[in-house]
Design a protein around this motif. Sequence first.
Motif, mmCIF file in Angstrom:
data_model
loop_
_atom_site.group_PDB
_atom_site.id
_atom_site.type_symbol
_atom_site.label_atom_id
_atom_site.label_comp_id
_atom_site.label_asym_id
_atom_site.label_seq_id
_atom_site.Cartn_x
_atom_site.Cartn_y
_atom_site.Cartn_z
ATOM 1 N N SER A 90 34.866 -8.993 79.407
ATOM 2 C CA SER A 90 36.250 -9.191 79.856
ATOM 3 C C SER A 90 36.938 -7.846 80.088
ATOM 4 C CB SER A 90 37.035 -10.006 78.821
ATOM 5 O OG SER A 90 36.532 -11.312 78.716
ATOM 6 N N VAL A 91 36.710 -6.893 79.182
ATOM 7 C CA VAL A 91 37.295 -5.555 79.346
ATOM 8 C C VAL A 91 36.729 -4.886 80.590
ATOM 9 C CG1 VAL A 91 37.394 -3.235 78.354
ATOM 10 C CG2 VAL A 91 37.775 -5.227 76.901
ATOM 11 N N ILE A 92 35.414 -4.956 80.774
ATOM 12 C CA ILE A 92 34.776 -4.320 81.934
ATOM 13 C C ILE A 92 35.285 -4.928 83.234
ATOM 14 C CG2 ILE A 92 32.585 -3.970 83.132
ATOM 15 C CD1 ILE A 92 31.243 -3.809 80.378
ATOM 16 N N ILE A 93 35.364 -6.254 83.289
ATOM 17 C CA ILE A 93 35.848 -6.925 84.502
ATOM 18 C C ILE A 93 37.323 -6.588 84.751
ATOM 19 C CG2 ILE A 93 36.371 -9.186 85.505
ATOM 20 C CD1 ILE A 93 33.837 -10.223 84.097
ATOM 21 N N PHE A 94 38.104 -6.538 83.684
ATOM 22 C CA PHE A 94 39.517 -6.178 83.813
ATOM 23 C C PHE A 94 39.669 -4.780 84.413
ATOM 24 C CE2 PHE A 94 43.068 -3.853 81.861
ATOM 25 C CZ PHE A 94 44.140 -4.583 82.354
ATOM 26 N N ILE A 95 38.857 -3.840 83.954
ATOM 27 C CA ILE A 95 38.915 -2.468 84.476
ATOM 28 C C ILE A 95 38.531 -2.448 85.952
ATOM 29 C CG2 ILE A 95 37.877 -0.168 84.322
ATOM 30 C CD1 ILE A 95 37.546 -0.669 81.303
ATOM 31 N N MET A 96 37.471 -3.167 86.297
ATOM 32 C CA MET A 96 36.998 -3.186 87.685
ATOM 33 C C MET A 96 38.028 -3.816 88.617
ATOM 34 S SD MET A 96 32.998 -4.218 87.039
ATOM 35 C CE MET A 96 32.650 -4.331 88.791
ATOM 36 N N ILE A 97 38.629 -4.920 88.185
ATOM 37 C CA ILE A 97 39.638 -5.578 89.022
ATOM 38 C C ILE A 97 40.868 -4.691 89.187
ATOM 39 C CG2 ILE A 97 41.259 -7.514 89.114
ATOM 40 C CD1 ILE A 97 39.126 -9.244 87.815
ATOM 41 N N GLY A 98 41.280 -4.052 88.099
ATOM 42 C CA GLY A 98 42.430 -3.158 88.169
ATOM 43 C C GLY A 98 42.195 -1.989 89.109
ATOM 44 N N ARG A 99 41.005 -1.409 89.042
ATOM 45 C CA ARG A 99 40.672 -0.275 89.915
ATOM 46 C C ARG A 99 40.590 -0.712 91.369
ATOM 47 N NH1 ARG A 99 41.552 4.248 91.896
ATOM 48 N NH2 ARG A 99 39.790 5.570 92.444
ATOM 49 N N LEU A 100 39.999 -1.889 91.612
ATOM 50 C CA LEU A 100 39.895 -2.405 92.980
ATOM 51 C C LEU A 100 41.272 -2.675 93.569
ATOM 52 C CD1 LEU A 100 38.135 -3.426 95.307
ATOM 53 C CD2 LEU A 100 38.092 -5.667 94.192
ATOM 54 N N ALA A 101 42.159 -3.263 92.761
ATOM 55 C CA ALA A 101 43.507 -3.524 93.237
ATOM 56 C C ALA A 101 44.243 -2.223 93.558
ATOM 57 C CB ALA A 101 44.278 -4.312 92.177
ATOM 58 N N GLU A 102 44.023 -1.203 92.733
ATOM 59 C CA GLU A 102 44.670 0.086 92.968
ATOM 60 C C GLU A 102 44.187 0.716 94.272
ATOM 61 O OE1 GLU A 102 44.998 4.518 90.896
ATOM 62 O OE2 GLU A 102 43.929 2.897 89.892
ATOM 63 N N ILE A 103 42.890 0.620 94.525
ATOM 64 C CA ILE A 103 42.326 1.173 95.763
ATOM 65 C C ILE A 103 42.899 0.452 96.979
ATOM 66 C CG2 ILE A 103 40.207 1.416 97.112
ATOM 67 C CD1 ILE A 103 38.718 1.861 94.494
#
Length: 227
Positions: free
Chosen positions: A21-34
Amino acid sequence: MGAWAVHLKATYVQMRIYIWSVIIFIMIGRLAEIMVTLSIDSIQSARLSESNMLILILLLIAIVLPLSYYRRIVNLGASREQYYKGLHLVFAIWAAAIALFNSVWHVLEGYVFQNHSNIISLIGAFHWDDFGAAGSFLYQTAFYLMAMALLSILVSGYYHPVGWLLWALLIAAIPVGTAIPSLRVHVADFFKTLLFNESLLIGVGFNLLLYLVFLGGGWLFTKRRTH
């Protein structure tokens, strides 16, 4: 060796939903930022390094396992001592793994990735990189291990009045210490020694000393624990 492998596998199975959940949260957050950056073409604001956000995994491990893993493994016939040794083995392995990943990622951010000037890394903020990759790894591992042991002792003592007192003291310590001028300098010196130490030996040693204190305190709670 087989017993240690059992601890690692059992704790991973119990924690995997939190870890992923933490890993997916980080990936989604980074993708949204990009996506936002590309669509708006605005100046990027400072952000915490993605690898540093993995420290959330360590915090979750230190909180969840003392609450649930104890009952599960003791019900299977393990002793409190076996549980406690296995728990801190898991702490040490995860602390070292996250520290290693952070150290490697920090090097990649500095020498491989572009546009890294807006990234805030705890390694750089605390000047752990002044000790080189190996020194940074050691400092991080000692600090993460100490922090996990602190959280573990607080969680393990939830059933005992002394545990509640520790929570109260911890919550009050920083605001009271920073509000009183005569104590403020000591609070600052403590965190400087803990996090910003100019000596790798003293910094790592101080963190490990605190870890041993919390390790002993956690065992006092654990050996009297009945649930």
